[in-house]
Design a protein around this motif. Structure first.
Motif, PDB file in Angstrom:
ATOM      1  N   GLU A 108      -0.305 -10.440 -14.499  1.00 20.97           N
ATOM      2  CA  GLU A 108      -0.585 -11.619 -15.332  1.00 20.97           C
ATOM      3  C   GLU A 108      -0.060 -11.146 -16.781  1.00 20.97           C
ATOM      4  N   THR A 109       0.673 -11.982 -17.060  1.00 20.90           N
ATOM      5  CA  THR A 109       1.285 -12.090 -18.566  1.00 20.90           C
ATOM      6  C   THR A 109       0.344 -12.924 -19.545  1.00 20.90           C
ATOM      7  N   ALA A 110       0.830 -12.940 -20.793  1.00 20.29           N
ATOM      8  CA  ALA A 110       0.220 -13.972 -21.774  1.00 20.29           C
ATOM      9  C   ALA A 110       0.803 -15.395 -21.405  1.00 20.29           C
ATOM     10  N   LYS A 111       1.633 -15.269 -20.480  1.00 20.61           N
ATOM     11  CA  LYS A 111       2.365 -16.720 -20.173  1.00 20.61           C
ATOM     12  C   LYS A 111       2.067 -17.251 -18.794  1.00 20.61           C
ATOM     13  N   ALA A 112       2.086 -16.440 -17.964  1.00 19.03           N
ATOM     14  CA  ALA A 112       2.051 -16.865 -16.584  1.00 19.03           C
ATOM     15  C   ALA A 112       1.540 -15.678 -15.429  1.00 19.03           C
ATOM     16  N   MET A 113       1.351 -16.077 -14.301  1.00 16.55           N
ATOM     17  CA  MET A 113       1.445 -15.159 -13.087  1.00 16.55           C
ATOM     18  C   MET A 113       2.663 -14.884 -12.617  1.00 16.55           C
ATOM     19  N   VAL A 114       3.277 -13.583 -12.144  1.00 11.27           N
ATOM     20  CA  VAL A 114       4.411 -13.471 -12.131  1.00 11.27           C
ATOM     21  C   VAL A 114       4.350 -12.287 -10.693  1.00 11.27           C
ATOM     22  N   GLU A 115       5.347 -12.718  -9.702  1.00 17.45           N
ATOM     23  CA  GLU A 115       5.337 -11.492  -8.760  1.00 17.45           C
ATOM     24  C   GLU A 115       6.680 -10.596  -9.071  1.00 17.45           C
ATOM     25  N   VAL A 116       6.203  -9.442  -8.950  1.00 17.07           N
ATOM     26  CA  VAL A 116       7.303  -8.494  -9.602  1.00 17.07           C
ATOM     27  C   VAL A 116       8.031  -7.910  -8.228  1.00 17.07           C
ATOM     28  N   PRO A 117       9.482  -8.211  -8.386  1.00 15.41           N
ATOM     29  CA  PRO A 117      10.205  -7.485  -6.904  1.00 15.41           C
ATOM     30  C   PRO A 117      10.491  -6.080  -7.350  1.00 15.41           C
ATOM     31  N   CYS A 118      10.565  -5.284  -6.324  1.00 17.72           N
ATOM     32  CA  CYS A 118      10.984  -3.932  -6.392  1.00 17.72           C
ATOM     33  C   CYS A 118      12.621  -3.762  -6.158  1.00 17.72           C
ATOM     34  N   PRO A 119      13.328  -3.175  -7.118  1.00 18.95           N
ATOM     35  CA  PRO A 119      14.704  -3.297  -6.937  1.00 18.95           C
ATOM     36  C   PRO A 119      15.172  -2.009  -5.669  1.00 18.95           C
ATOM     37  N   TYR A 120      14.300  -1.177  -5.276  1.00 16.92           N
ATOM     38  CA  TYR A 120      14.712  -0.183  -4.437  1.00 16.92           C
ATOM     39  C   TYR A 120      14.031  -0.347  -3.153  1.00 16.92           C
ATOM     40  N   GLY A 121      14.563   0.180  -2.053  1.00 16.45           N
ATOM     41  CA  GLY A 121      14.123  -0.048  -0.686  1.00 16.45           C
ATOM     42  C   GLY A 121      13.793   1.471  -0.090  1.00 16.45           C
ATOM     43  N   GLY A 122      12.572   1.522   0.571  1.00 14.48           N
ATOM     44  CA  GLY A 122      12.274   2.817   1.177  1.00 14.48           C
ATOM     45  C   GLY A 122      10.831   2.841   1.311  1.00 14.48           C
ATOM     46  N   VAL A 123      10.319   3.987   1.124  1.00 12.15           N
ATOM     47  CA  VAL A 123       8.729   4.110   1.404  1.00 12.15           C
ATOM     48  C   VAL A 123       8.194   4.215   0.040  1.00 12.15           C
ATOM     49  N   GLU A 160       0.775  -1.228  -0.127  1.00 13.93           N
ATOM     50  CA  GLU A 160      -0.136   0.023   0.089  1.00 13.93           C
ATOM     51  C   GLU A 160       0.685   1.314  -0.065  1.00 13.93           C
ATOM     52  N   VAL A 161       0.309   2.321  -0.311  1.00 17.52           N
ATOM     53  CA  VAL A 161       1.122   3.426  -0.055  1.00 17.52           C
ATOM     54  C   VAL A 161       1.387   3.911   1.472  1.00 17.52           C
ATOM     55  N   GLY A 162       2.539   4.286   1.478  1.00 14.58           N
ATOM     56  CA  GLY A 162       3.184   4.396   2.837  1.00 14.58           C
ATOM     57  C   GLY A 162       3.807   3.280   3.420  1.00 14.58           C
ATOM     58  N   ASP A 163       3.600   2.152   2.815  1.00 10.68           N
ATOM     59  CA  ASP A 163       4.225   0.906   3.265  1.00 10.68           C
ATOM     60  C   ASP A 163       5.945   1.037   3.239  1.00 10.68           C
ATOM     61  N   VAL A 164       6.559   0.439   4.078  1.00 13.46           N
ATOM     62  CA  VAL A 164       7.867   0.491   3.921  1.00 13.46           C
ATOM     63  C   VAL A 164       8.445  -0.731   3.210  1.00 13.46           C
ATOM     64  N   VAL A 165       9.255  -0.907   2.044  1.00 15.04           N
ATOM     65  CA  VAL A 165       9.628  -1.953   1.378  1.00 15.04           C
ATOM     66  C   VAL A 165      11.290  -2.157   1.241  1.00 15.04           C
TER      67      VAL A 165
END
Length: 489
Positions: free
Chosen positions: A42-57, A27-32
């Motif tokens: 969901e793509t045309a191939k599969a369900m994918v969890e996308v990781p964020c390369p940044y750390g912060g709020v 959510e907006v305001g979460d620390v990641v």
């Protein structure tokens, strides 16, 4: 000093150009943290969890669940290195986006992401300049320095928490924009085709994507508006066309509207592939009934074995898959593809066996890599593993591509036979019906036997009926007399 960085939808590989947001994980305001999954797409191939390369709020999210975004479109913004006590959860998307124009990559300060995403490396890349698109005549772009954007960011209130809806404000404000001369801002060919099918003029359509990009949701909305306008026009004309002296009568009940289900994601990809197969491949089908009593007896004996040599239970699908690998070794013509541009048949060195699996997201075809090097137990274990991933929607695009031959067991649906459609660009598919007791002439006498129908659909460009018939007959012989298979083990 804190910096607000923009994370864009990365290239997920396999030639994919867009993805649909299925579920936000933050959510907006979460620390990641670095490499934390933030969204499920969901793509045309599969369900994918996308990781964020940044750390912060997290300061903003772009796109509601169900929205389709092209690769390179903003997903969210993250405030990196925020001073202690500064609340960035209410930062507006306009300020967050504007601030990214003067920031470097997040890996420069946060140590880099461990995940390798196209466009987001694991090291600290050189600072990139933001590409400034030509200004539109009907819009004014305001660029705010990072320090000003952070200073003006409102604090998060308990009575008015920040939500994802705030991130969509710029998209909603762009509805009144009409495209002028020049290229229409559309990336997806599917969006162009959908607009063409419904006579939607893209130049009169405002885009809700970044920089006015026209998304599929925009075209769907235009289609609905056109249908509603047509329905209103028909309703308005009805009283005018009635005779003046006609008695007043109650209007008949309106017919229920037809349900429209978008062909996108996995189901859309399957539809495109099947249509292409029927268009490009001159296929033919041959079939044969086989007495599977011997095969079922062998399977029962394998599963009844005890002691140290006893392995995991063996499935019928694993036995049939092993029979297919033996048959393709004898008839390699069917483990090939056709290069239409070069007008060449390409015989493939390895056998990657796909098997059809029905899931809640639609039909998928996981692939057992190097099936020709595996025995029955190895093939069975890999089929079980991939089936579980398919059931939970966790198959990766790589696990759904690269097949060279497909095995389709539609007997699990309680049907005897079918004419399979080849999984383009492969050259053949073997279909297996249900195995059930039927009257059968066995050793000159009528008996009740376990009978199955086998169907082979093949590309007539790679071989003639003699080769296809030989392949199918060998498979049937192995089903009827499993000892035949021992010759190739």
């Amino acid at each position: 000093m804190a910096r607000v960085l923009e994370f864009k939808l990365p290239d997920l590989g396999e030639g994919l150009t867009e993805a649909e947001i299925v579920r936000w994980l933050v959510e907006v305001g979460d620390v990641v943290a670095i490499d934390q999954p933030v969204v499920e797409v969901e793509t045309a191939k599969a369900m994918v969890e996308v990781p964020c390369p940044y750390g912060g709020v997290v300061t903003a999210r772009f796109g509601e669940e169900g929205t389709e975004l092209p690769v390179g479109a903003p997903l969210l913004t993250v405030a990196v290195g925020a001073p202690e006590g500064l609340d960035l959860s209410g930062a507006s998307p306009s300020s967050a986006t504007a601030s990214t124009a003067s920031t470097a990559s997040a890996t420069e300060s946060s140590g880099g992401s461990g995940n390798v995403l196209v466009g987001y490396g694991t090291g600290a890349p050189a600072a990139r300049r933001r590409r400034i698109r030509p200004d539109r005549s009907d819009r004014t772009v305001v660029r705010t320095p990072v320090s000003d954007a952070l200073a003006l960011a409102p604090a998060k209130s308990a009575t008015a928490p920040a939500t994802a809806a705030t991130a969509t404000a710029p998209a909603a404000a762009a509805v009144a924009v009409v495209n002028g001369p020049g290229p229409v801002p559309v990336v997806s060919p599917l969006v162009r085709r959908l607009a063409r099918q419904h006579d939607i003029d893209l130049r009169r359509l405002a885009g809700s994507g970044p920089d006015g990009l026209i998304l599929r949701a925009d075209v769907d909305g235009a289609i609905r508006q056109a249908e509603e306008a047509a329905a209103s026009a028909r309703t308005a004309q009805a009283p005018a066309q009635a005779p003046a002296d006609a008695p007043a009568a109650s209007a008949p009940p309106a017919a229920p509207a037809a349900e429209r289900i978008p062909l996108r994601g996995v189901r859309g990809a399957v539809a495109d592939k099947l249509s292409r197969s029927r268009t490009e491949i001159p296929d033919a089908t041959c079939w044969v009934d086989a007495d599977a009593t011997g095969l079922m007896a062998v399977r029962a004996a394998m599963n009844a074995a005890t002691g140290p040599s006893a392995g995991p239970k063996v499935s019928v699908l694993a036995l049939l898959a092993r029979i297919c690998t033996a048959a393709l070794a004898r008839f390699p013509e069917l483990n090939s593809t056709v290069d239409t541009e070069a007008r060449e048949i390409v015989r493939l060195p390895g056998l990657h066996l796909g098997f059809a699996a029905q899931t809640q997201r639609g039909l998928v075809v996981p692939v057992v890599r190097d099936a020709h090097t595996r025995n029955v137990e190895s093939i069975g274990a890999e089929i079980a593993r991939l089936t579980e991933l398919a059931r939970t929607g966790k198959l990766s695009p790589a696990q759904l591509t690269g097949g060279t031959f497909t095995l389709n067991n539609y007997g699990v649906f309680g049907v005897d036979g079918s004419t399979p459609i080849i999984n383009h660009p492969e050259a053949a598919m073997l279909g297996v019906g249900r195995i059930m007791p039927k009257p059968w002439v066995h050793e000159g006498e009528l008996a009740v036997r376990q009978v199955v129908q086998l169907s082979l659909t093949f590309d007539h460009r790679v071989c003639d009926g003699g080769t296809a018939g030989g392949f199918l007959r060998y498979v049937a012989d192995c089903v009827e007399q499993p000892a035949v298979l021992l010759r190739t083990l």
